[in-house]
Design an enzyme around this catalytic site. Structure first.
Site, short mmCIF file in Angstrom:
data_model
loop_
_atom_site.label_atom_id
_atom_site.label_comp_id
_atom_site.label_asym_id
_atom_site.label_seq_id
_atom_site.Cartn_x
_atom_site.Cartn_y
_atom_site.Cartn_z
N CYS A 386 0.78 -1.24 0.00
CA CYS A 386 0.00 0.00 0.00
C CYS A 386 0.81 1.28 0.00
CB CYS A 386 -0.96 0.01 1.19
SG CYS A 386 -2.23 -1.26 1.12
N LYS A 449 6.33 -7.04 7.48
CA LYS A 449 6.14 -6.65 8.88
C LYS A 449 5.75 -7.88 9.67
CE LYS A 449 2.55 -4.41 10.28
NZ LYS A 449 1.43 -3.47 10.48
N ARG A 624 15.48 -3.03 12.66
CA ARG A 624 14.15 -2.64 13.13
C ARG A 624 14.16 -2.04 14.54
NH1 ARG A 624 10.81 -1.72 8.99
NH2 ARG A 624 10.67 -3.51 7.57
#
Length: 660
Positions: A386, A449, A624
């Protein structure tokens, strides 16, 4: 049994003017001030004639056509979960999901759904398989779990979507009938539907005019043509896919071309789901956005769709706009989220050059209520289907509107995201003396993710391809959710099949984290899975040291809730997922998402064990920012984390030498 499909089309052409007047008399809806979806510009204004839904329950009861059959076209990461939750909260509605991919539909109809989302499996079992009668029982659901979503006799709390305790009661003479169906028969599905959700993929174009920024509308256009041919007169056609602004005009034109004189209504109802939390996002949505034409028929169609969501979403969270505002709002929402991520990653580069700590900077900046702390976690950038796509779509829109300054502004967001990924690869080379020849590098995390098996635009893919060009002996890849088969297929498609060890390349996919790290010169963390964390167990407040997932319930709770379910449909003897599970059982490895259950083993990695299996000097590159650096260094690791100074380097290196 499936609820009977209505044979009479919805009478949208016969609209009572008094009904519309009743809607216009209500006050304008808003989301709560200060919420993430609050915007005065999204409020439907009385004098503009938009649908008002602040008194939605009353208005819908008086004016909305009854929806009995919903068809969702597209059984992917949006269509599948959305249809499941709609079916869960509307047991009187038949929800059919259709897709041309026979293998995908086969998996949806088995115990091996093609996507992994916490909480999805339990909901599927209810709405797809149904349940028999059960003993009368009062149960108290856990906060943040599937509160009140089970279709019991009563839910007394009334706290929809607030994550509070909800007492639910079951009755012995009540059985839940299945009302979610997966099929490949598009024509039948569309022809029977009152509401048709189009949830097909709309990726970025890779060739032709607008390649690299414009949205590829081929699949959406093809589906719209099929819908135009088969839909019943008066059907509501809903854009669920993320589409460019003014796509509704294209849909209306195609409908008029294929079915001249037939009345349809087109709505925009974009999704605001995040992979890994999609079920929770659906159950506790902060807003439902519905765009419609500014006509009486458009208002009526919007009220019909709103009535479906109103079965579990508070009316104040249902926002109505015109069609084009709804389409644009989705692009802008994702673009602004991407902007925040790129912004903090740019600051992380400054932190690495100065010795500042990006976590401390983000905490100080996020304390400002005008800014807030969300999406200020530095790392290797955003991924998924997205954010990048929608930013580029906004860039293309600005270019076509001859707004080059606007286009350059948003394009910089994508460029900064790519910079964040390249910095990690540069740092690997610097830590390993600028060569990977004869060395092994391990990549932990393949999904873009945590808590999803979605690999689209995953940073790990770019990193693996960049590492392969440096000629390492081995690139080991491990992910707690993605299966080895899925990872190998995706890597082969993205970087070329020649990079896989089976074809003479360096890339080896693993189903075990310890085998992936054994003998490694450096370990890279590219996905923020809880399994990879090393913080103190007791600090998390959950047994095993893992944060509670708000979309999941414990195994014992699941047994209580789901004990009366009908059997899972049996798989064929040649089911490839079952064969993969059997192979995993023999080898002692984890079958991954193929096991069909939500409750994967989320035990944390034993970093001490990995330390003794690695080569000196035991480099860990945390892309991360999830590791406790001090605890890792106490074990003996040398740690590099984006924007966060390590103890060893802070002592030995001047500012500016930490990250390339």
């Amino acid at each position: 049994m499936i609820p009977q499909t209505p044979t009479t089309p919805l009478p949208f052409s016969a609209i009572d003017a008094e009904d519309i007047a009743a809607l216009d008399d209500s006050t304008a809806p808003t989301t709560p001030d200060g919420s993430s979806s609050f915007s005065p510009n999204l409020r439907p204004q009385d004098d503009a004639g938009y649908l008002n839904v602040s008194s939605l329950s009353t208005a819908i009861a008086a004016t909305a056509p009854t929806v009995r059959n919903i068809c969702c076209i597209g059984a992917g990461f949006v269509g599948g979960p959305t249809a499941a939750v709609i079916a869960l909260h509307n047991p009187h509605i038949r929800v059919t999901v259709v897709d041309k991919d026979e293998n995908r539909i086969r998996r949806w109809n088995s115990k091996h759904p093609p996507i992994y989302e916490p909480g999805l499996h339990d909901i599927l079992r209810i709405v797809r398989d149904g349940s028999g009668p059960s003993a009368t029982n009062d149960e108290l659901t856990k906060p943040g779990g599937l509160d009140g979503v089970f279709p019991r006799e009563a839910v007394s709390s009334g706290n929809y979507g607030e994550g509070r305790h909800a007492r639910v009661q079951t009755k012995s003479d009540v059985a839940r009938q299945p009302n979610l169906v997966f099929t490949t028969d598009l024509a039948k599905c569309v022809s029977e539907a009152d509401v048709i959700l189009i949830a097909v993929n709309t990726p970025t174009k890779t060739r032709g005019n607008g390649a690299g920024s414009a949205t590829d509308m081929a699949a959406f256009e093809a589906v719209t043509a099929l819908v135009a041919r088969h839909a019943s007169p008066g059907a509501i056609i809903v854009e669920k896919s993320t589409v460019p602004c003014r796509t509704a005009q294209l849909v209306q034109s195609m409908l008029a071309l294929y079915r001249p004189g037939v009345q349809f209504q087109v709505l925009s109802n974009p999704e605001f789901l995040a992979a890994g939390t999609a079920i929770n996002d659906l159950l506790h949505a902060d807003r439902i956005l519905i765009g419609s034409s500014n006509t009486a028929a458009g208002h009526k169609a919007a009220a019909a769709l709103a009535s479906v969501y109103a079965s579990w979403i508070p009316p104040a969270r249902i926002i109505t706009t015109n069609l084009f505002s709804s389409e644009l709002a989705k692009l802008v929402a994702n673009s602004m989220l991407a902007q925040r991520i790129s912004s903090i990653n740019s600051i992380a580069a400054v932190c690495d050059a100065t010795g500042a700590d990006v976590d401390e900077v983000a905490r100080a900046v996020g304390a400002d209520p005008r800014i807030g702390g969300k999406f200020l976690k530095a790392g290797i950038g955003f991924g998924g289907s997205c954010l990048k796509k929608d930013v580029l779509s906004l860039v293309y829109l600005a270019e076509t509107l001859v707004l080059p300054e606007v286009a350059r502004y948003w394009l910089a967001v994508v460029e900064m995201n790519e910079f964040a990924r390249s910095r990690l690869v540069s740092r690997v080379l610097r830590c390993l003396n600028n060569t990977l020849a004869g060395k092994k590098v391990t990549v932990l995390g393949f999904a873009f993710k945590k808590d999803t098996n979605d690999t689209r635009e995953s940073p790990a893919l770019d990193i693996i391809r960049a590492l392969e060009k440096e000629g390492p002996d081995t690139i080991a890849v491990y992910d707690p959710v993605c299966t080895p088969t899925q990872m190998a297929e995706q890597i082969g498609r993205f970087a070329g099949s020649h990079v896989l060890r089976a074809n003479g390349g360096p890339v080896v996919v693993h189903s075990d984290v310890y085998s992936a790290c054994q003998g490694s010169d450096a370990v890279l963390i590219t996905t923020e899975f809880d399994e990879f964390k090393n913080g103190p167990v007791e600090a998390d407040g959950v047994a095993g040291g893992l944060e509670a997932n708000p979309s999941q319930i414990s195994t014992s709770d699941a047994d209580d809730h789901l004990s009366s379910l009908n059997p899972v449909p049996p798989c064929d003897e040649d089911c490839p997922e079952c064969q993969a599970e059997d192979s995993s059982a023999v080898t002692g490895t984890d079958g991954g998402v193929g096991n069909g259950a939500d409750g994967r083993d989320k035990a944390r990695v034993d970093w001490t064990r990995i330390y003794y299996d690695m080569k000196q000097p035991h480099w860990i590159l945390d892309g991360r920012g999830i590791l406790d650096i001090a605890r890792m260094e106490k074990i003996g690791f040398r740690v590099e984390s984006i924007g966060r100074p390590s103890g060893q380097l802070a002592k030995s290196s001047p500012p500016g030498n930490s990250w390339c």
